[in-house]
Enzyme design. Structure first.
Site, PDB file in Angstrom:
ATOM      1  N   GLY A 240       0.841  -1.196   0.000  1.00 37.70           N
ATOM      2  CA  GLY A 240       0.000   0.000   0.000  1.00 37.70           C
ATOM      3  C   GLY A 240       0.872   1.241   0.000  1.00 37.70           C
ATOM      4  O   GLY A 240       0.693   2.139  -0.788  1.00 37.70           O
ATOM      5  N   ILE A 467      -0.354  -5.602   5.461  1.00 33.88           N
ATOM      6  CA  ILE A 467      -0.287  -5.088   4.081  1.00 33.88           C
ATOM      7  C   ILE A 467       0.952  -5.613   3.354  1.00 33.88           C
ATOM      8  O   ILE A 467       1.348  -5.079   2.324  1.00 33.88           O
ATOM      9  CB  ILE A 467      -0.346  -3.546   4.044  1.00 33.88           C
ATOM     10  CG1 ILE A 467       0.815  -2.924   4.827  1.00 33.88           C
ATOM     11  CG2 ILE A 467      -1.668  -3.058   4.606  1.00 33.88           C
ATOM     12  CD1 ILE A 467       0.948  -1.422   4.594  1.00 33.88           C
ATOM     13  N   GLY A 468       1.518  -6.669   3.908  1.00 36.73           N
ATOM     14  CA  GLY A 468       2.705  -7.253   3.286  1.00 36.73           C
ATOM     15  C   GLY A 468       3.943  -7.041   4.128  1.00 36.73           C
ATOM     16  O   GLY A 468       5.048  -7.424   3.764  1.00 36.73           O
ATOM     17  N   THR A 469       3.738  -6.450   5.309  1.00 34.68           N
ATOM     18  CA  THR A 469       4.864  -6.057   6.150  1.00 34.68           C
ATOM     19  C   THR A 469       5.323  -7.157   7.097  1.00 34.68           C
ATOM     20  O   THR A 469       6.410  -7.066   7.657  1.00 34.68           O
ATOM     21  CB  THR A 469       4.467  -4.847   7.004  1.00 34.68           C
ATOM     22  OG1 THR A 469       3.216  -5.164   7.632  1.00 34.68           O
ATOM     23  CG2 THR A 469       4.268  -3.612   6.156  1.00 34.68           C
ATOM     24  N   LYS A 667      14.063 -11.074  10.608  1.00 37.45           N
ATOM     25  CA  LYS A 667      13.880 -11.243   9.171  1.00 37.45           C
ATOM     26  C   LYS A 667      12.894 -10.211   8.606  1.00 37.45           C
ATOM     27  O   LYS A 667      13.191  -9.514   7.632  1.00 37.45           O
ATOM     28  CB  LYS A 667      13.348 -12.645   8.915  1.00 37.45           C
ATOM     29  CG  LYS A 667      13.715 -13.211   7.588  1.00 37.45           C
ATOM     30  CD  LYS A 667      13.328 -14.690   7.561  1.00 37.45           C
ATOM     31  CE  LYS A 667      13.906 -15.356   6.332  1.00 37.45           C
ATOM     32  NZ  LYS A 667      13.651 -16.798   6.353  1.00 37.45           N
ATOM     33  N   GLY A 736       7.616   1.162  15.524  1.00 35.05           N
ATOM     34  CA  GLY A 736       7.355   0.694  14.155  1.00 35.05           C
ATOM     35  C   GLY A 736       8.521   0.939  13.218  1.00 35.05           C
ATOM     36  O   GLY A 736       9.364   1.789  13.473  1.00 35.05           O
ATOM     37  N   GLY A 738       8.097   0.479   9.437  1.00 38.52           N
ATOM     38  CA  GLY A 738       7.707   0.432   8.029  1.00 38.52           C
ATOM     39  C   GLY A 738       8.240   1.594   7.209  1.00 38.52           C
ATOM     40  O   GLY A 738       8.421   1.472   6.004  1.00 38.52           O
ATOM     41  N   GLU A 739       8.478   2.721   7.840  1.00 40.90           N
ATOM     42  CA  GLU A 739       8.767   3.924   7.063  1.00 40.90           C
ATOM     43  C   GLU A 739      10.165   4.492   7.237  1.00 40.90           C
ATOM     44  O   GLU A 739      10.692   5.130   6.332  1.00 40.90           O
ATOM     45  CB  GLU A 739       7.695   4.987   7.371  1.00 40.90           C
ATOM     46  CG  GLU A 739       6.350   4.501   6.852  1.00 40.90           C
ATOM     47  CD  GLU A 739       5.157   5.280   7.361  1.00 40.90           C
ATOM     48  OE1 GLU A 739       4.782   6.230   6.691  1.00 40.90           O
ATOM     49  OE2 GLU A 739       4.598   4.916   8.408  1.00 40.90           O
TER      50      GLU A 739
END
Ligand SMILES: Cc1cc2nc3c(=O)[nH]c(=O)nc-3n(C[C@H](O)[C@H](O)[C@H](O)COP(=O)(O)OP(=O)(O)OC[C@H]3O[C@@H](n4cnc5c(N)ncnc54)[C@H](O)[C@@H]3O)c2cc1C
Ligand code: SF4
Lengths: 772, 327
Positions: A240, A467-469, A667, A736, A738-739
């Protein structure tokens, strides 16, 4: 029992994905499904005068054409928080009137028995327009720039401390440069897609979304149906990056068409349509002024950003959002302004704000270090912020200096010649660059349900999504540890709006928000089992104290004597129970104003009630957080080889050292950072959405025209973590990730290119033509 | 996509006969044709699948030339040992194109016939003379960074995107075609057309004519040849500029030379002027630069692609230096 948290276990859904067995939104086999194909505007601004559907209606297989003249009326959306449903273009609900405000805007939807039939008919729809002169070209409109309201999550768009202008005038050394970034497109592998099916008044929707709860709330408001009648599924999502965080028109058009034609309807965007009708990153121009003393200490920082938004919503890319906090300086001024263009509305894209903001600021830092003749790492250490000087609060934990040192070691910083353009390898010039990475550690209220079954397996339900994370995987680990079960015995179920409300997948908040809720729910279930055992005179734990008992290896036993205890399943079986369940809500937010209490009588209110006696929730909620700010930090390093004659750039190595608290799974964590790095490489070197300079419509709208890095571009990537748990964010200690991987990356590469060539390109992407 | 009739031709004659009617098109690997059909850029009524024809051979000729069947896959051609030793620039050109998956499908004939990658050609919402004659050219005043600087007209400035064809242009290949009236050959230089006032006419094939073979005449000095491609990413991307170069240098003097450029021309661009400037001159960087200046002497840059003029020169000079260095 070994804890599973932190272990690099494989994705629990990996096999399903690589064998094609994981079902994505567009892949559900629904009986009697009809296919909707959108017709998009071919002008950039004006009005639809008429739509001739006659020819299309007559084509084989066509069920009908939905236009503004025959479609249902929609109700205005209210909210702006993606977690509770944010429609991306609040002033442009699809097909509600005849206005056209950008190229590629929805004009009609053709519904047919097959996609091919619908597409063929869609090409025959005759639209006549009244064309008006569109606002085209970012730079042409700077004169119209205005000060916007707040940014994402209420972020301030204007910040100030001290007097940056006055300090700049007296600073010994100053830099003042302008940096520009183009429009970027998320290009998630899975295009936006929605299937909608009505069953009487009840609506079921399969959607490619980063927020099942948000879509449920939004559909209920916009379509005017009760929330209970709206069921949303998003079991697997093909990426996303923010483009599925806000909700786009496809999610509304499918249920509208399904109602109108009384058939389940699927709308799956084509790649070309994704570019215009499903979000993007805005274009920016950033002016950065830095002032420093001869001692290398910053005395003034100015960060002034202009970005653009559409005429139908206001999205601010808060490029300067990290600037007041990232370095120590007595005087700081951050401004943001916006211009409006006839383009589709921008939306969050991986690290909205920080990604482009750290590009400009961290290149400016490199320019200042050069003027000061300081090593870029030393310059950053000299200006390290020990606290958030804007909010005047401590960081919950911060190991940035260690990141710099480990990154320097990994990339071979000692080999770097501070003089640019001096180091050769054959025909090529060698350069090294670095930058600071940063992203806030967000946490928001989340709930979950845990159930332990008599057959010895456990289940978690949470209305968040993967979302694929790797959310499925790390949450399985969190739950397994709380239950004292091996991961194979735990099934985590997500992506269903009827589950307890979990966080939206945005702002890198899922792991930090949902993890503690799942943990608390599982511990809550375990506490119930322990209490049953204590009260059961047939149990070896009869009459023992709960605090003396722990779980592990599928058993509960005394902490100081593992032999005194029994299998979980024995407790349930003996007491004639097929399961024990618990729900928990952790009402904790790193943005104070966002803690939410559910309305009385709602299912969530019941969870809140139960949570009052959940020890894990209580301990978590009582942790004192108000004196702290929560941020992750990292150091990005790049080594590049540049061909000075041909302008080609080869990234040789990336080192990325991240301080993100607890690493929940080595991982998936490494994978997230690598993904961010490669995103950053694309941003630095090739990605760019181009608009036609005359009519303002998108020209580069497929993946042969919009370039993202391919395998051959990817160098050796060394990702390392500090691995020290954040003591305040949650009992898990994880922030987190992700970003943060994209932040600083473009700057590290741009700085490396400068070190290699002596050329300072201040306009992304840095393509060969800009270097020759 | 428009519905079409599919014919699976069993031999050359059936293929030619079937494709003889208007709005009929061959399909080989389909890597270009299918995309264009899905986007309504090509709307054939009849598609003739030629994959069953026996055109898969790479035949070495007694004089060291080679005949390549039109259906030979780009991958097979690129890895062919004879091609690699005798015409390395062709192997390199093929391997620099597209991706392994595409090269496994793409055929020699299809590669020759592939259409431009001008973004406006691919978007039916924009004017494009090549797609819809007379509608105008959106690229000339639009976003034209990837477009051509050589051989352009006021009607079209699209590049021919093939890498393979740049090598074939340098090598002076001959194209064998078979039609209702029999077999004929077309010299490579005459095969592709300049846009002039009719950019929709791109090649010299008549309706129904089938490419059967491509012949590369013997060219011993091409054993020292090279294809250099400059692009925005390391793979899976068309050229900004490219150069196919073969040199015959004896005692520091250039005896023979072949030069063609890619990414800059509206057709695969062989430069006889550059070749002339090289032949008889000493193999030095200044000679190469003079040749490069001549190759681009007629360049006509547009708003976003002026850089291609200088980049093409540098690409050519680098390729020449590289070939000179081959021992
Ligand atoms: C994403 C992408 C990237 C690419 N990158 C590159 C690149 O970097 N460099 C490059 O050179 N190419 C590139 N290509 C293009 C690729 O090389 C061509 O698509 C391919 O060579 C076409 O061959 P095909 O057999 O698939 O042709 P088809 O798609 O089957 O046909 C193409 C055309 O040729 C005609 N045709 C086919 N065979 C014959 C014949 N025997 N006689 C007469 N007419 C015939 C067809 O009628 C059609 O008009 C790329 C393609 C894609 C999709
Ligand atoms: S350059 Fe040629 S292909 Fe491109 S828009 Fe113009 S006419 Fe069409």
């Amino acid at each position: 029992m070994n804890e599973s948290l932190g272990k690099p276990i494989d994705r629990v859904e990996g096999r399903l994905k690589v064998t094609g067995a994981a079902t994505y939104a567009a892949e559900y086999q629904i009986k009697n499904l009809a296919y909707g194909v959108p017709v998009l505007s071919t002008i950039t601004k004006g009005r639809v005068k008429s739509i001739d559907v006659q020819q299309a209606q007559k084509m084989p297989g066509v069920i009908g054409v939905m236009t503004s003249e025959n479609c249902m009326m929609l109700h205005s959306p209210a909210g702006s928080d993606p977690g509770s449903g944010k429609f991306a273009e609040k002033d442009l609900l699809p097909l509600q009137n005849d206005r056209v405000l950008y190229g590629g805007q929805y004009i009609a939807v053709v519904v047919a028995e097959t996609t091919e039939q619908a597409e063929r008919a869609a090409a025959l729809i005759g639209v006549t327009y009244e064309e008006q002169k569109p606002a085209v070209g970012f730079e042409n409109h700077f004169a119209t720039a205005y000060q916007p309201g707040s940014g994402l999550g209420g972020a301030k768009t204007q910040e100030k401390r001290g007097d940056a202008d006055a300090a700049m005038k007296t600073a010994a050394v100053t830099t003042d440069e302008t940096y520009t970034t183009p429009v970027y497109s998320h290009t998630a592998m899975e295009p936006h897609a929605t299937i909608a099916e009505w069953n009487g008044e009840k609506l079921t929707v399969y959607d490619a979304t980063q927020s099942v709860m948000g879509v449920q709330a939004l559909l209920s408001t916009i379509l005017g149906i009760p929330k209970e009648n709206t069921q949303v599924y998003a079991l697997y999502i093909g990426g996303g990056f923010g483009s599925k965080g806000f909700t786009w028109a496809n999610t509304l058009l499918a249920p509208m068409a399904a109602k109108q034609f009384n058939r389940p309807v699927k709308i799956e965007l084509k790649r070309q349509q994704v570019f215009s009708a499903a979000g993007r990153r805005t274009q920016t121009q950033q002016k950065i002024g830095l002032g420093a003393g001869t001692d290398g200490k910053l005395v003034s920082v100015k960060h002034d950003t202009i970005s653009e938004t559409s005429f139908v919503d206001e999205f601010v890319e808060t490029a300067g959002v990290a600037t007041p906090m990232i370095y120590s300086s007595p005087n700081v001024e951050v401004k943001h302004s916006l211009v409006r263009l006839n383009r589709g509305t921008p939306c969050p894209m991986r690290a909205p704000g920080e990604s482009v903001g750290t590009y400009a600021l961290e290149v400016a830092m490199d320019e200042m270090a050069r003027k000061l003749k300081m090593d870029p790492i030393q310059f950053r250490i000299a200006n390290h912020s020990d606290m958030d000087e804007q909010k005047k609060k401590q960081f919950s934990s911060k190991y940035l200096k260690e990141c710099y040192l480990r990154g320097a070691e990994s990339i071979g910083w000692n080999d770097r010649n501070p003089e640019p353009g001096q180091t050769k390898q054959g025909n090529l010039l060698v350069g090294y660059g670095m930058a600071t990475a940063t992203y806030p550690a967000n946490r928001s209220a989340s709930s979950a349900k845990a159930t332990l079954y008599v057959d010895g397996h456990a289940e978690i339900l949470c209305g968040t999504q993967d979302i694929g994370t790797g959310t499925y995987t790390v949450m399985t680990q969190v739950a397994a540890d709380a239950f004292g079960l091996p991961v194979e015995k735990v099934k985590v179920k997500l992506g269903n709006s009827s589950y307890p409300k979990g966080a939206q997948s945005g702002g890198s908040q899922v792991s930090a928000s949902v993890g503690p809720a799942i943990r608390a729910a599982a511990l809550g279930a375990m506490s119930k089992v322990i209490k049953i055992a204590i009260a059961d005179h047939k149990s070896p734990l009869y009459d023992k104290k709960e605090e003396d008992i722990m779980a592990g290896n599928g058993r509960i036993h005394l902490k100081d004597n593992a032999n005194v205890g029994e299998a979980l399943v024995d407790v349930l079986r003996r007491n004639g129970m097929d399961k024990v369940e618990a729900q928990a809500k952790t009402n904790v937010s790193t943005r104070a104003q966002q803690s939410t209490t559910a309305p009385d009588g709602s299912p969530e209110a019941k969870i809140e009630e139960e949570s009052k006696t959940n020890a894990a929730v209580q301990a978590d909620e009582k942790t004192e957080r108000k004196d702290y700010v929560f941020h992750s930090f990292g150091a990005q390093f790049a080594k590049v080889l540049v061909d000075p004659d041909l302008g080609t750039i080869r990234v040789e190595k990336i080192a990325s050292i991240m301080d993100i608290g607890t690493v929940m799974n080595l991982k998936t964590a490494t994978n997230q950072i690598m993904g961010g790095i490669i995103f950053g490489m694309g941003m630095a070197l090739m990605e760019e959405t181009k608009y036609d300079p005359i009519n303002g419509r998108i020209v580069t709208r497929d993946m042969a025209q919009y370039l993202v890095p391919v395998n051959a571009d990817i160098p050796e990537i060394d990702v390392q973590f500090i691995g020290k748990p954040d003591p305040y964010i949650s009992p898990i200690g994880a922030r987190g990730i992700g970003e943060i991987g994209i932040t600083g990356m473009a700057a590290a590469i741009a700085n490396a290119i400068y070190n290699a060539t002596g050329r300072r390109v201040r306009d992304l992407p840095i393509t060969p033509d800009k270097l020759i | 996509m428009e519905p079409f009739k599919l014919i699976r031709a069993q031999d050359n004659l059936q293929a030619i006969h079937s494709a003889g009617i208007k709005q009929s098109k061959f399909i080989a690997g389909g890597t270009n044709m299918l995309d264009l059909m899905k986007l309504n850029i090509e709307t054939p009524r009849q598609v003739v699948d030629i994959n069953k024809l026996s055109l898969y051979k790479i035949e070495e000729m007694p004089d060291e030339g080679v005949r390549i069947g039109a259906l030979v896959k780009n991958s097979d051609l690129s890895y062919n040992p004879f091609i690699k030793t005798h015409f390395p620039m062709l192997s390199e050109a093929l391997l620099s194109g597209a991706s392994p998956q595409l090269r496994n499908m793409a055929s020699t004939g299809g590669n020759l016939m592939q259409r431009t990658r001008c973004p406006y050609f691919y978007n039916t919402d924009f004017a494009c003379n090549k797609r819809l004659p007379g509608s105008g050219c959106a690229a000339i005043n639009g976003y034209n960074r990837m477009n051509a600087v050589l051989g352009t007209s006021d009607q079209c400035i699209a590049t021919h995107p093939s890498d393979m064809c740049v090598a074939l242009a340098a090598l002076g290949a001959i194209i064998y075609v078979q039609g209702a009236k029999g077999i004929r050959t077309i010299p490579f230089a005459d095969f592709h057309l300049l846009p002039a006032q009719t950019p929709h006419l791109e090649h010299n094939l008549r309706q129904g004519e089938l490419i059967t073979h491509i012949e590369i005449p013997a060219l011993p000095f091409a054993a020292k040849s090279h294809y250099l491609k400059v692009r925005d990413r390391a793979s899976y991307e068309f050229a900004l500029t490219s150069a196919a170069v073969a040199l015959d240098v004896q005692n520091g003097i250039i005896r023979q030379a072949r030069i063609a450029l890619g990414g800059v021309g509206t057709k695969p661009w062989r430069s006889l002027d550059a070749e002339k400037a090289l032949i008889g001159a000493s193999a030095t960087e200044s000679t190469y630069k003079r040749a490069a200046d001549l190759a681009l002497a007629t360049a006509n840059p547009y708003k976003d692609n002026a850089f291609k003029v200088e980049l093409a020169k540098r690409t050519l000079v680098r390729a020449l230096k590289t070939v000179e260095g081959l021992s």
